[in-house]
Scaffold this active site. Sequence first.
Site, PDB file in Angstrom:
ATOM      1  N   SER A  38       0.865  -1.167   0.000  1.00  0.00           N
ATOM      2  CA  SER A  38       0.000   0.000   0.000  1.00  0.00           C
ATOM      3  C   SER A  38       0.904   1.219   0.000  1.00  0.00           C
ATOM      4  CB  SER A  38      -0.888  -0.015   1.247  1.00  0.00           C
ATOM      5  OG  SER A  38      -1.823   1.052   1.183  1.00  0.00           O
ATOM      6  N   ARG A  50      -0.210  -4.807  -6.395  1.00  0.00           N
ATOM      7  CA  ARG A  50      -1.451  -5.373  -5.892  1.00  0.00           C
ATOM      8  C   ARG A  50      -2.616  -4.674  -6.578  1.00  0.00           C
ATOM      9  NH1 ARG A  50      -5.043  -8.265  -4.514  1.00  0.00           N
ATOM     10  NH2 ARG A  50      -5.637  -8.939  -2.431  1.00  0.00           N
ATOM     11  N   THR A  79      -7.348   1.790   4.075  1.00  0.00           N
ATOM     12  CA  THR A  79      -6.990   1.149   5.340  1.00  0.00           C
ATOM     13  C   THR A  79      -7.995   1.468   6.435  1.00  0.00           C
ATOM     14  OG1 THR A  79      -4.658   1.299   4.732  1.00  0.00           O
ATOM     15  CG2 THR A  79      -5.149   0.857   7.033  1.00  0.00           C
ATOM     16  N   CYS A 105       0.778  -7.948 -16.470  1.00  0.00           N
ATOM     17  CA  CYS A 105       1.335  -8.637 -15.304  1.00  0.00           C
ATOM     18  C   CYS A 105       2.613  -7.916 -14.867  1.00  0.00           C
ATOM     19  CB  CYS A 105       1.656 -10.087 -15.622  1.00  0.00           C
ATOM     20  SG  CYS A 105       2.526 -10.882 -14.252  1.00  0.00           S
ATOM     21  N   CYS A 156       4.932 -15.006  -9.517  1.00  0.00           N
ATOM     22  CA  CYS A 156       3.683 -14.315  -9.167  1.00  0.00           C
ATOM     23  C   CYS A 156       3.820 -13.570  -7.840  1.00  0.00           C
ATOM     24  CB  CYS A 156       2.564 -15.336  -9.086  1.00  0.00           C
ATOM     25  SG  CYS A 156       0.975 -14.628  -8.643  1.00  0.00           S
ATOM     26  N   CYS A 175      -0.919 -10.262  -7.182  1.00  0.00           N
ATOM     27  CA  CYS A 175      -1.628  -8.991  -7.328  1.00  0.00           C
ATOM     28  C   CYS A 175      -3.052  -9.194  -7.806  1.00  0.00           C
ATOM     29  CB  CYS A 175      -0.867  -8.040  -8.249  1.00  0.00           C
ATOM     30  SG  CYS A 175      -1.035  -8.385 -10.005  1.00  0.00           S
ATOM     31  N   CYS A 222      -4.445 -10.593 -13.338  1.00  0.00           N
ATOM     32  CA  CYS A 222      -4.818 -11.505 -14.427  1.00  0.00           C
ATOM     33  C   CYS A 222      -6.219 -12.070 -14.239  1.00  0.00           C
ATOM     34  CB  CYS A 222      -3.788 -12.631 -14.553  1.00  0.00           C
ATOM     35  SG  CYS A 222      -3.450 -13.492 -13.015  1.00  0.00           S
TER      36      CYS A 222
END
Lengths: 249, 545, 307
Positions: free
Chosen positions: B53, B301, B337, B490, B513, B516, B519
């Site tokens: 974040s 993310r 958050t 990606c 990977c 996130c 995809c």
Amino acid sequence: MKIVVPVKRVVDYNIKPRVKADGSGVETTGVKMSMNPFDEIAVEEAVRLKEKGVASEVVVVSIGVQQAQDTLRTAMAMGADRAILVLSEESPEPLAVAKVLKAINEKEQPGLFILGKQAIDDDMNATGQMLAGLLGWGQGTFAGKVEVADGRVKVSREIDGGTEDVSLALPAVVTADLRLNEPRYASLPNIMKARKKPTETLKAEDLGVDMTRRLTVVSVAEPQQRQAGVKVGSVGELVEKLRNEAKVI
Amino acid sequence: MSESVRESMEFDVVIVGGGPAGLAAAIRLRQLSPETSVCLIEKGSEIGAHIVSGAVIEPRALAELLPDWQDRGAPLNTPVTSEEMLYLTETRSLRVPMLDRLMPHMANHGNYIVSLGEVCRWLATQAEELGVEIYPGFAGAEVLIENNRVVGVATGDMGITKDGAEGPNYQPGMELRGRYTLFAEGCRGSLTKQVMEHYDLRKGVDPQTYGLGIKEVWEIPAENHRPGLVQHSFGWPLDDNTYGGAWLYHFGENLVSYGFVVGLDYPNTWLSPFDEMQRLKLHPAFRKHLEGGRRVSYGARALSEGGLQAIPRLTFPGGALIGDSAGFLNMPKIKGTHTAMKSGMLAADAVVEAMQTDRVEPGSYTQRVKDSWLWEELRTARNVRPAFAHFGMKGGAVYAALDAMLLRGRAPWTLHFKHQDNETLKAANLCEKPNYPKPDGTLTFDRLSSVFLSATNHEEDQPVHLRLRNPSLWKTVNWDVFRAPEARYCPAGVYEVVDEATAPALQINAQNCVHCKTCDIKDPTQNIDWTVPEGGGGPNYPAGM
Amino acid sequence: MTALVLLDHEEGRIRKSALSAVTAASQLGDVHVLVAGDVAVARAAAAIPGVAKVLHAADAQYAHELAEPLAALIVSLAGGYDQIVAAASAVGKNVLPRAAALLDVQPIPEVVSIVDAETFVRPIYAGNALATVRSSDAKKVLTVRGSAFDAAPAEGGSAPIETVVPATNPNVSEFVAVHLSDSERPELESARVVVSGGRGLQSEEKFHVLEPLADKLGAAIGASRAAVDSGFVPNEFQVGQTGKIVAPELYLAFGISGAIQHLAGMKDSRVIVAVNKDPEAPIFQVADYGIVGDLFEIVPALTEALN
């Protein structure tokens, strides 16, 4: 026979270590910590010896900060029976660790210590040998195979270019190399059960061990980046350079 | 396969996911009802390992949850001291004047720049002190539904080999059974997806729209560090049809958080969020902050941008969705958050009530949300993000300013999202290829060296966790029509086209990977199914992320 | 100041890494060497220029360089020395820490550079960082990394050989057997030469093109993660961050682009050769010698040229 396995909490092997900007060391705050991978192998070997009926109890010991409790829990989830946490500074030196373990030996009287051959943070590769020296015991370092029979332990050691078998009188010290076994996962049910296994907490000074460091870190730096070399035009030129310039063939 | 042998354990409440929502819910549960047994699982190898974040956070929910958070040493150490919003052209930047009036949602007075991963680690210690059992390294792989009630989750089996057989280290998963289960998986949770489908929770709400956030943490020379500085930008390098912008925060010990968000409703199949993020660092407005520094971590993310209109039904028999699993992020504020934590706390309140009255569904959660500041906040913000989808970047910005100054979020209308993000891509021959500069290795980097800094790893001998529902669609749709957009969106180099010139085929480097979930969202036919890999796999984000 | 160097040997020959240890020790002061075993080795040691004295322990208990008797011997001799030095070989790493413990000294393993008599540089975190440490012990015990110091010449000196009295054998260990690897292909992690292939090898079948070259060089075969992921070779071939970390004398990379995960696993190799058809491939940034071209032409040509 009781087996004692010392385990160390280190920066996880997946994390690329980052040297602090002031050169005082490698960043460890907020970094994922795990059990030293060689220690996992040591725990696995001890647990297997217990499963085979050779050992009666596996005790894990960690020397360091309070959070090393997590590492001990992981070891107990893998099958160790109980744990001892010896509180001290983070990452004490092998000499001090060996002295603490010698004191643990007086308390626990194990037939075998199994250690990881080295910790992947300071790469000392010394604690097992030093412990064996202090105890006057035989040492089976860099073990690829361990067999206990007739009051002795036979260790197949990984040496330069092959293996060497030695036979040691028990009690003895063994240090685990990579190929000794493939450690099991600590399963979730076992992690839950491990919370109920006992941990005894001691202080290094209570064991009468002087933890003063003998080595002070002057500075820590990143190694020099490799520089790009030359492009050669032909195989012939390459062979010539490898022979006469680099002298590697 | 292994159901007969797996062990099970009973808890009052099972929480899936150790982010701010799950941890806040866990803490609240034990505060309200110290006898309640709470088990929280997290697929990352430790709490915080999968948290990415910005982050500027509003301490409102935290102060409600733990009023003495400062005394407890919460790692909120860098208050925001100054902030700028920049509109960028390729070479210039214009500072948006009167930020607090034109973009009041962006005002950050009283907020803190944090590493959310560190905040989560700290929340986890608070939760453990209250008696919450936290188990990182275990992924929820299956929702347990009995008599149409969610009765918990099962963790994934460990030690399954590549071809699906039980390997030498095989450990069956475990059933974590709870009277109530809270899903706190973050955006596009893989179990949340199943729950939504089973209970048709999205019926009658707008499709969720998403963004992809890509982040780097830099360490810069002390003399250039201005702790508390917040800089946001929009405009270049994105075109008017693509929603997004960048952030840059100075925080902690000489650290800078730099990141870029692209709305996943972008139309240009050639667009690469990663390369946009890299090239923006070359802009003078960003370059000056990073030059002379070194990049220390990298992550990515997806986030939910849909806001109020896209929030699904929140409860179902046996549980509830909390945090970004439900889509509580406030996009105009670019903060999620405080809303995630608040939703977790409200769900905890509802669960305690349901436990006491022995109700199957913690139904009062929905009303509690509607009565709270969380709802009011999302309601006033509701038209901003869809305005960008309707009117483009410039039009959207004008709308947002008018909305803020004249309507104050109280417009009598609500703008809606019409398309799912996977439906917005245009065919390759209809799109213009951006010309991305080559990485210079100093300010800009390639994907693989970036992924390296995420410290991601997956046990190699396990089935690929990214599955094509229909493998033949890749050639006819992804390649023939769109020229493999997955290779570009990606951010971790998972998808790679091999033998491009002769016989193009998709190579899936699942090990790279970073979880996130892009995809799973953006694939044109939603042919890619992101399933959870073996627990403990995925990125290992350090402090700072 | 005088250093005592444990000179380990194999099949009657002094190990090259032990000769490097002599060079390192000579930076600290006078050098005495300890040879436990055959007298021929002691004579060879006497010929090393810069060695002032050879201590020879001929007793049978030292024949296999077991740690327990050898450490006891070193301790019995240590009184006259300021430093005890050995190569960071399997023998040195086994024996010296034990001796250090008996001397109540914290050893300094794998030294790559000597700053002064108190201060040494050693890699930590698998070579990802270099620590400079200062020892407060009166006596220093160190192992040195062979690749970091040139080997001392084998000829030119004529040091006296002194036979030393055996120390008391702790009698807790016995040598059973040694099995030197007779496989034609050395272990990846300890090979002197590694021939590695990447995605550029194209298929499992074509990957075999590397074998004749590896045979010729006595090399181990490695692979990049891309090659493993593509199914060309099994996972145990993988060199890199998530695979094996190697540091051979010579590393040849064919069709490997040089992803950072791969570089992390081989960047400490002494000499790196890269062959790739893409002149921009990052592997060339770390290669000492590079050829831009088709590996399917270059590999057979190179194999041929080595005849």
